[in-house]
Design a protein around this motif. Structure first.
Motif, PDB file in Angstrom:
ATOM      1  N   GLN A  35      36.290  47.090  40.127  1.00 47.12           N
ATOM      2  CA  GLN A  35      37.654  47.498  40.461  1.00 47.12           C
ATOM      3  C   GLN A  35      38.342  46.427  41.298  1.00 47.12           C
ATOM      4  OE1 GLN A  35      37.168  51.359  42.281  1.00 47.12           O
ATOM      5  NE2 GLN A  35      36.416  52.287  40.415  1.00 47.12           N
ATOM      6  N   GLY A  36      39.334  45.758  40.696  1.00 49.56           N
ATOM      7  CA  GLY A  36      40.134  44.789  41.441  1.00 49.56           C
ATOM      8  C   GLY A  36      39.577  43.391  41.463  1.00 49.56           C
ATOM      9  N   THR A  37      38.580  43.090  40.648  1.00 47.03           N
ATOM     10  CA  THR A  37      38.030  41.739  40.571  1.00 47.03           C
ATOM     11  C   THR A  37      38.027  41.304  39.109  1.00 47.03           C
ATOM     12  OG1 THR A  37      36.615  42.137  42.484  1.00 47.03           O
ATOM     13  CG2 THR A  37      36.046  40.282  41.094  1.00 47.03           C
ATOM     14  N   GLU A  38      38.820  40.298  38.798  1.00 49.32           N
ATOM     15  CA  GLU A  38      38.951  39.827  37.427  1.00 49.32           C
ATOM     16  C   GLU A  38      38.011  38.647  37.172  1.00 49.32           C
ATOM     17  OE1 GLU A  38      40.789  41.594  35.494  1.00 49.32           O
ATOM     18  OE2 GLU A  38      41.777  42.770  37.039  1.00 49.32           O
ATOM     19  N   LYS A  39      37.620  38.453  35.908  1.00 49.76           N
ATOM     20  CA  LYS A  39      36.736  37.363  35.549  1.00 49.76           C
ATOM     21  C   LYS A  39      37.485  36.021  35.584  1.00 49.76           C
ATOM     22  CE  LYS A  39      33.648  40.100  32.627  1.00 49.76           C
ATOM     23  NZ  LYS A  39      33.064  40.245  31.271  1.00 49.76           N
ATOM     24  N   ASP A  40      36.822  35.004  36.132  1.00 47.72           N
ATOM     25  CA  ASP A  40      37.418  33.672  36.186  1.00 47.72           C
ATOM     26  C   ASP A  40      37.706  33.151  34.776  1.00 47.72           C
ATOM     27  OD1 ASP A  40      37.141  33.789  38.879  1.00 47.72           O
ATOM     28  OD2 ASP A  40      35.361  32.521  38.986  1.00 47.72           O
ATOM     29  N   HIS A  41      38.902  32.607  34.615  1.00 48.42           N
ATOM     30  CA  HIS A  41      39.328  31.935  33.382  1.00 48.42           C
ATOM     31  C   HIS A  41      39.453  32.874  32.177  1.00 48.42           C
ATOM     32  CE1 HIS A  41      38.458  28.318  35.688  1.00 48.42           C
ATOM     33  NE2 HIS A  41      37.188  28.684  35.791  1.00 48.42           N
ATOM     34  N   PRO A  44      43.888  38.184  31.909  1.00 53.12           N
ATOM     35  CA  PRO A  44      45.315  37.913  31.712  1.00 53.12           C
ATOM     36  C   PRO A  44      46.066  37.978  33.037  1.00 53.12           C
ATOM     37  CG  PRO A  44      44.806  40.161  31.076  1.00 53.12           C
ATOM     38  CD  PRO A  44      43.490  39.500  31.381  1.00 53.12           C
ATOM     39  N   ARG A  45      47.221  37.394  33.055  1.00 51.18           N
ATOM     40  CA  ARG A  45      48.021  37.429  34.289  1.00 51.18           C
ATOM     41  C   ARG A  45      48.581  38.815  34.556  1.00 51.18           C
ATOM     42  NH1 ARG A  45      51.422  31.800  33.350  1.00 51.18           N
ATOM     43  NH2 ARG A  45      49.586  30.481  33.012  1.00 51.18           N
ATOM     44  N   GLY A 100      45.611  41.729  37.125  1.00 53.06           N
ATOM     45  CA  GLY A 100      45.554  40.400  36.521  1.00 53.06           C
ATOM     46  C   GLY A 100      45.071  39.344  37.488  1.00 53.06           C
ATOM     47  N   GLY A 101      45.089  38.119  37.023  1.00 54.24           N
ATOM     48  CA  GLY A 101      44.632  36.997  37.836  1.00 54.24           C
ATOM     49  C   GLY A 101      44.791  35.697  37.088  1.00 54.24           C
ATOM     50  N   ASN A 102      44.074  34.673  37.549  1.00 54.11           N
ATOM     51  CA  ASN A 102      44.084  33.356  36.918  1.00 54.11           C
ATOM     52  C   ASN A 102      45.484  32.765  36.819  1.00 54.11           C
ATOM     53  OD1 ASN A 102      41.187  33.008  36.232  1.00 54.11           O
ATOM     54  ND2 ASN A 102      41.547  34.882  35.061  1.00 54.11           N
ATOM     55  N   VAL A 109      42.807  33.995  42.569  1.00 60.36           N
ATOM     56  CA  VAL A 109      43.506  35.148  43.146  1.00 60.36           C
ATOM     57  C   VAL A 109      43.672  36.229  42.078  1.00 60.36           C
ATOM     58  CG1 VAL A 109      45.628  35.994  44.210  1.00 60.36           C
ATOM     59  CG2 VAL A 109      44.719  33.739  44.840  1.00 60.36           C
ATOM     60  N   ASN A 110      43.269  37.469  42.407  1.00 65.86           N
ATOM     61  CA  ASN A 110      43.457  38.628  41.540  1.00 65.86           C
ATOM     62  C   ASN A 110      44.353  39.645  42.237  1.00 65.86           C
ATOM     63  OD1 ASN A 110      39.905  38.696  40.793  1.00 65.86           O
ATOM     64  ND2 ASN A 110      41.450  37.280  40.080  1.00 65.86           N
TER      65      ASN A 110
END
Length: 436
Positions: A35-41, A44-45, A100-102, A109-110
Motif C-alpha cells: 500500500q503506497g509503494t510503487e515499483k521502480d521504473h 505509471p505516473r 503513481g510514481g516514477n 517518489v510515490n
C-alpha cells in the motif's frame, strides 16, 4: 426459534447459491510494501483505481426485555452506522483514488490518494462528508533500508486493520478489532449523543520510516511511525502524538508475490498515545498485538492476540438506540484483551469455506474503591461461518452467518443486564466486492 431456523436455512441457501455460481483472497501479504509503494521504473505516473462493496445484513431485531429501554430495539442488533434498521441493503464502501510514481525529476517518489463515498463510519460522524479523504501520502525511497512515508495513511498494526479491505475474508471485523482498534471519537466520556468525528479507520496523519529485506526465502519488515493520534483529521487536536511500532518476518512459499502470495508470517506491533476528553482531560490509549498468518494455496490460517490499556469504547447505555435516548460512552481508564482464530479451506479454485472464532474480554480492570467491575465487564464471543466465491481476480461474493453472544460475568445472577444481553441476535450478511 423459528426465526433463527429460518435464518439458518436462508444462510445455507445463500452459500449454496455462491457455490453454484474467481480472484483469490488475501493471505500472508506484506501490507507495508503493497500500500503506497510503487515499483521502480514500472509504475505509471497516475493510475486511477478503487472498489465498491455492496451488501445485505439482517438480524431478528429481538427487542430488549429489561433495562431502561425494555421493549425497544437494541443497538447491537442494528445495521451500522445509522443504527436505525435491523436489515437491509447498503453500499458500505465506494472508494476511488489515484496512485503513481516514477516522475521525470525524481523516480524514487510515490504518492497515494484515496477517497470514500460509501455509507459507513468514515462518512458519518462530526465533520464527516459523503466524500471523505482516507489516504493522502507521499513515499520517499531514497535511503536504502529506510523508506519514508508522510501524510495520511494506514498505521502499522493489527492484520485486520492493515490489510487491504477489498480482499478481507469476511464481511465484518472481529469484535476485538472493531471495539479496540476501530476508534470512535467523542467529546466526553459519557452522555454522547453521537460521534464527534469519523471513525479512525486504522489511519493517522504523520511520518513513518519502514522497509522490507529479503534474505533467502524469508522477508523481514519493520515500521516506526509518529502520528497525531487524531484519526482521519489532517491536523493534531491536543499536542500529543502516537507512537507506532511494527515488525514481521515471513517465509515466502513458491517465490510468490503481491497481495495474494503464499507464506507463513509472524508479526508483532504496538501503538501508544494519549487522548483528550473535555470532562476528564488527558487519558492514555495503548494497544499491543502479535499474530501469525499462513497460506499455501489451499489452507489458510490467521490468529492474533490483542491487548488494550487506557481508553476503550463502551457502547451505548443499556444497549439502547440513540433515537430512543441512549447515549454513547468511553471508559477513560480500563483494560481489555481478545483474540481471533481464522481458518480457510479452498474447496475449489473459486470457492473457499471459512470459519472464524473471536473473543473480546472488555473492561477487565477492577474498580479500586468498590473492588468490583460488574457494571462494565463484558465478554463478546462470535463464531462466523462463511463462504467466498471468486468470479475472477476483481470480483468476489462473501456470505457470513455470525453466531453472537455477550455476557456480563461479574454481574449478580439477578441483575437486569443478563436479560439485556440475551437479546443479542445472530447475524446474516452477504457482500459483493468489485475492484476496478
Amino acid at each position: 426459534m423459528l426465526n433463527k431456523t429460518y435464518k439458518l436455512k436462508k444462510t445455507a441457501l445463500l452459500i449454496a447459491l455462491a457455490g453454484a455460481l474467481g480472484a483469490q483472497s488475501a493471505q500472508a501479504a506484506n501490507w507495508l510494501m503493497i500500500q503506497g509503494t510503487e515499483k521502480d521504473h514500472q509504475a505509471p505516473r497516475a493510475k486511477v483505481w478503487g472498489f465498491v462493496q455492496a451488501e445485505y445484513q439482517q438480524t431478528d431485531d429481538t427487542k430488549l426485555t429489561a433495562g431502561p429501554y425494555a421493549g425497544k430495539s437494541a443497538a447491537f442488533n442494528q445495521m451500522a452506522p445509522q443504527l436505525d434498521t435491523s436489515q437491509g441493503f447498503n453500499v458500505r464502501r465506494a472508494r476511488i483514488g489515484v496512485r503513481g510514481g516514477n516522475f521525470p525529476l525524481d523516480e524514487k517518489v510515490n504518492y497515494f490518494l484515496l477517497t470514500e463515498f460509501g455509507n459507513n463510519g468514515i462518512t458519518t460522524g462530526g465533520d464527516a462528508s459523503q466524500g471523505q479523504l482516507t489516504d493522502a501520502s507521499v513515499t520517499l525511497n531514497h535511503i536504502p533500508g529506510a523508506r519514508i512515508r508522510v501524510g495520511l495513511f494506514k498505521t502499522p498494526g493489527a492484520e485486520e486493520g492493515l490489510q487491504g479491505i477489498p480482499v478481507f475474508n469476511y464481511v465484518n471485523f472481529s469484535n476485538v478489532t472493531d471495539r479496540l482498534l476501530l476508534e470512535r471519537y467523542f467529546d466526553n466520556s459519557t452522555g454522547n449523543t453521537g460521534r464527534s468525528a469519523p471513525v479512525g479507520a486504522f489511519r493517522d496523519t504523520g511520518v513513518e520510516v519502514f522497509d522490507a529485506f529479503r534474505v533467502g526465502e524469508w522477508e523481514h519488515s519493520y515500521a516506526v511511525m509518529l502520528g497525531n493520534g487524531n484519526g482521519l483529521a489532517l491536523t493534531d487536536n491536543d499536542k500529543h502524538q502516537d507512537l507506532y511500532l511494527y515488525a514481521s518476518t515471513e517465509k515466502i512459499f513458491n517465490n510468490t508475490t503481491g497481495p495474494r502470495r503464499q507464506g507463513l508470517k509472524f508479526f508483532a506491533w504496538m501503538q501508544d498515545g494519549k487522548r483528550t476528553l473535555d470532562d476528564v482531560g488527558t487519558v492514555d490509549r495503548k494497544r499491543t498485538g502479535l499474530g501469525t498468518t499462513y497460506w499455501d494455496g489451499k489452507y489458510r490460517l490467521a490468529a492474533e492476540y490483542i491487548t488494550a490499556d487506557g481508553m476503550i469504547y463502551g457502547g451505548t447505555s443499556g444497549a439502547g438506540l440513540p433515537s430512543d435516548g441512549a447515549t454513547f460512552s468511553v471508559f477513560p481508564d480500563q483494560k481489555a484483551d481478545g483474540y481471533y482464530v481464522d481458518l480457510g479451506y479452498r474447496v475449489m479454485p473459486n470457492l473457499e469455506l471459512n470459519v472464524r472464532y473471536d473473543k473480546l474480554d472488555s473492561a477487565t480492570k477492577t474498580d479500586a474503591a468498590s473492588n468490583t467491575n460488574q457494571d462494565k465487564h463484558r465478554e463478546f464471543q462470535t463464531t462466523t461461518l462463511g463462504a467466498q466465491y471468486f468470479f475472477n481476480k476483481k470480483t468476489s461474493l462473501r456470505v457470513n452467518y455470525e453466531i453472537r453472544s455477550i455476557e456480563a460475568p461479574d454481574a449478580p445472577s439477578t441483575a437486569p443486564v443478563h436479560d439485556i444481553l440475551d437479546s443479542v441476535d445472530n447475524r446474516v450478511s452477504a457482500q459483493i466486492s468489485l475492484v476496478f
